[in-house]
Scaffold this motif. Structure first.
Motif, mmCIF file in Angstrom:
data_model
loop_
_atom_site.group_PDB
_atom_site.id
_atom_site.type_symbol
_atom_site.label_atom_id
_atom_site.label_comp_id
_atom_site.label_asym_id
_atom_site.label_seq_id
_atom_site.Cartn_x
_atom_site.Cartn_y
_atom_site.Cartn_z
ATOM 1 N N LYS A 49 -9.017 -2.195 -2.772
ATOM 2 C CA LYS A 49 -10.312 -2.597 -3.340
ATOM 3 C C LYS A 49 -10.827 -1.517 -4.280
ATOM 4 C CE LYS A 49 -11.773 -5.466 0.500
ATOM 5 N NZ LYS A 49 -12.711 -5.632 1.599
ATOM 6 N N HIS A 50 -10.538 -0.281 -3.957
ATOM 7 C CA HIS A 50 -10.992 0.833 -4.787
ATOM 8 C C HIS A 50 -9.760 1.459 -5.430
ATOM 9 C CE1 HIS A 50 -14.984 0.178 -3.264
ATOM 10 N NE2 HIS A 50 -14.525 0.261 -2.021
ATOM 11 N N ASN A 51 -9.385 2.636 -5.008
ATOM 12 C CA ASN A 51 -8.234 3.303 -5.627
ATOM 13 C C ASN A 51 -6.923 2.977 -4.935
ATOM 14 O OD1 ASN A 51 -9.882 4.560 -7.516
ATOM 15 N ND2 ASN A 51 -10.307 6.280 -6.161
ATOM 16 N N TYR A 52 -6.871 3.260 -3.607
ATOM 17 C CA TYR A 52 -5.606 3.125 -2.897
ATOM 18 C C TYR A 52 -5.819 2.576 -1.484
ATOM 19 C CZ TYR A 52 -4.091 6.324 -6.558
ATOM 20 O OH TYR A 52 -3.827 6.899 -7.765
ATOM 21 N N LEU A 53 -4.776 1.933 -0.993
ATOM 22 C CA LEU A 53 -4.706 1.607 0.421
ATOM 23 C C LEU A 53 -4.231 2.865 1.146
ATOM 24 C CD1 LEU A 53 -2.744 -1.768 0.136
ATOM 25 C CD2 LEU A 53 -5.167 -1.524 0.702
ATOM 26 N N THR A 54 -4.755 3.106 2.321
ATOM 27 C CA THR A 54 -4.296 4.244 3.120
ATOM 28 C C THR A 54 -3.406 3.693 4.232
ATOM 29 O OG1 THR A 54 -6.337 4.158 4.402
ATOM 30 C CG2 THR A 54 -6.262 5.745 2.619
ATOM 31 N N ILE A 55 -2.111 3.910 4.089
ATOM 32 C CA ILE A 55 -1.127 3.398 5.043
ATOM 33 C C ILE A 55 -0.862 4.495 6.071
ATOM 34 C CG2 ILE A 55 1.133 2.330 5.329
ATOM 35 C CD1 ILE A 55 -0.839 0.863 3.380
ATOM 36 N N PRO A 56 -1.191 4.257 7.350
ATOM 37 C CA PRO A 56 -1.045 5.321 8.346
ATOM 38 C C PRO A 56 0.415 5.646 8.656
ATOM 39 C CG PRO A 56 -1.692 3.270 9.403
ATOM 40 C CD PRO A 56 -1.720 3.016 7.913
ATOM 41 N N THR A 57 0.658 6.921 8.896
ATOM 42 C CA THR A 57 1.959 7.364 9.390
ATOM 43 C C THR A 57 1.836 7.480 10.912
ATOM 44 O OG1 THR A 57 1.421 9.712 9.298
ATOM 45 C CG2 THR A 57 2.340 8.714 7.288
ATOM 46 N N ALA A 58 2.927 7.794 11.569
ATOM 47 C CA ALA A 58 2.889 7.979 13.027
ATOM 48 C C ALA A 58 1.940 9.115 13.400
ATOM 49 C CB ALA A 58 4.292 8.260 13.552
ATOM 50 N N ALA A 59 1.824 10.115 12.521
ATOM 51 C CA ALA A 59 0.963 11.268 12.803
ATOM 52 C C ALA A 59 -0.517 10.886 12.892
ATOM 53 C CB ALA A 59 1.162 12.342 11.738
ATOM 54 N N ALA A 60 -0.915 9.823 12.211
ATOM 55 C CA ALA A 60 -2.316 9.390 12.260
ATOM 56 C C ALA A 60 -2.678 8.890 13.658
ATOM 57 C CB ALA A 60 -2.575 8.310 11.221
ATOM 58 N N ASN A 61 -1.681 8.462 14.391
ATOM 59 C CA ASN A 61 -1.858 8.070 15.789
ATOM 60 C C ASN A 61 -2.989 7.046 15.990
ATOM 61 O OD1 ASN A 61 -1.134 8.126 18.468
ATOM 62 N ND2 ASN A 61 -2.418 9.900 18.963
ATOM 63 N N GLY A 62 -3.029 6.036 15.110
ATOM 64 C CA GLY A 62 -4.005 4.960 15.252
ATOM 65 C C GLY A 62 -5.390 5.276 14.718
ATOM 66 N N ARG A 63 -5.591 6.495 14.213
ATOM 67 C CA ARG A 63 -6.909 6.876 13.688
ATOM 68 C C ARG A 63 -7.068 6.435 12.241
ATOM 69 N NH1 ARG A 63 -6.586 13.127 14.780
ATOM 70 N NH2 ARG A 63 -4.463 12.634 14.161
ATOM 71 N N LYS A 64 -8.320 6.279 11.838
ATOM 72 C CA LYS A 64 -8.638 5.976 10.445
ATOM 73 C C LYS A 64 -8.838 7.293 9.707
ATOM 74 C CE LYS A 64 -10.628 1.605 11.601
ATOM 75 N NZ LYS A 64 -11.351 0.505 11.189
ATOM 76 N N ALA A 65 -8.767 7.238 8.386
ATOM 77 C CA ALA A 65 -8.916 8.444 7.576
ATOM 78 C C ALA A 65 -10.238 9.151 7.857
ATOM 79 C CB ALA A 65 -8.785 8.094 6.097
ATOM 80 N N LYS A 66 -11.307 8.404 8.014
ATOM 81 C CA LYS A 66 -12.625 9.013 8.243
ATOM 82 C C LYS A 66 -12.706 9.751 9.581
ATOM 83 C CE LYS A 66 -14.632 4.929 10.334
ATOM 84 N NZ LYS A 66 -15.698 3.988 10.393
ATOM 85 N N ASP A 67 -11.772 9.464 10.491
ATOM 86 C CA ASP A 67 -11.779 10.080 11.822
ATOM 87 C C ASP A 67 -10.959 11.370 11.906
ATOM 88 O OD1 ASP A 67 -13.280 7.880 12.670
ATOM 89 O OD2 ASP A 67 -11.478 6.752 13.231
ATOM 90 N N ILE A 68 -10.339 11.773 10.796
ATOM 91 C CA ILE A 68 -9.454 12.940 10.822
ATOM 92 C C ILE A 68 -10.089 14.073 10.017
ATOM 93 C CG2 ILE A 68 -7.156 13.814 10.247
ATOM 94 C CD1 ILE A 68 -6.129 10.924 10.615
#
Length: 197
Positions: A49-68
């Motif tokens: 919708k804006h610049n990019y989709l944020t596709i999580p890696t295994a390291a994100a462990n189910g978290r959203k970008a705003k939570d890291i």
């Protein structure tokens, strides 16, 4: 020997059967699972919708970008990462940035219908035969059919292996099973009997 007239009972059960509908698949009141089923049936291209989709890696462990905390975009890279001194390049990639992602169709419902419809018709004929012999009711006929269709859809979900998951998805999930992630979709497949309106 006294004869038993079962014709009125048979007529009543056949009338009941003609007034019932069978709904099989993902529960209609679960919007999220309905969306997952539609996307898998038809495929979908997701665009940012804006610049990019944020596709999580295994390291994100189910978290959203705003939570890291400490998340940043390394210069010249299409990722979001956090500092990680233990890594050879000093970062741990949490998300891959993409302008769009194509989810290919995995039509598990259509596949099941196309491959098992003749079996379902045979089952229905056998069940109606039992009904006519007084060994089944309209509802037991529909339940037998619903159970079989539901089991066949689940079998398809377990067995469908193509198209494969993307490597990033495999890394996040820890396995390559295109229609199984948390098990929620396959666990939701059921049936219900409704009265025709």
């Amino acid at each position: 020997m006294k004869s038993i007239n079962r014709i009125p009972e048979l007529v009543a059960e056949m009338k009941e059967l003609s007034q019932l509908d069978l709904v099989v698949g993902v529960p209609v009141d679960d919007e999220f699972l309905q969306m997952i089923a539609r996307v898998n049936e038809n495929g979908l291209t997701l665009r940012a919708k804006h610049n990019y989709l944020t596709i999580p890696t295994a390291a994100a462990n189910g978290r959203k970008a705003k939570d890291i905390p400490g998340l940043f975009r390394p210069k010249g890279k299409m990722v979001l990462a956090v500092a990680d001194k233990s890594s050879h390049n000093g970062i741990k990639v949490m998300f891959v940035l993409k302008e769009s992602v194509r989810i290919p169709p995995r039509p598990f419902i259509r596949f099941t219908y196309n491959h098992y419809k003749d079996d379902w018709q045979s089952l229905m004929r056998r069940q109606v035969g039992l009904l006519m012999d007084g060994k089944a009711t309209a509802r037991s006929v529909m339940n037998a059919l619903g159970r079989q269709i539901s089991n066949d859809i689940k079998r398809t979900i377990k067995q469908m292996q193509s198209p494969r998951n993307a490597p990033l998805t495999v890394a996040r999930k820890g396995f390559d099973d295109p229609l199984i992630d948390t098990g929620k979709l396959i666990g939701s497949i059921t049936w219900k009997i409704e009265r025709k309106s």
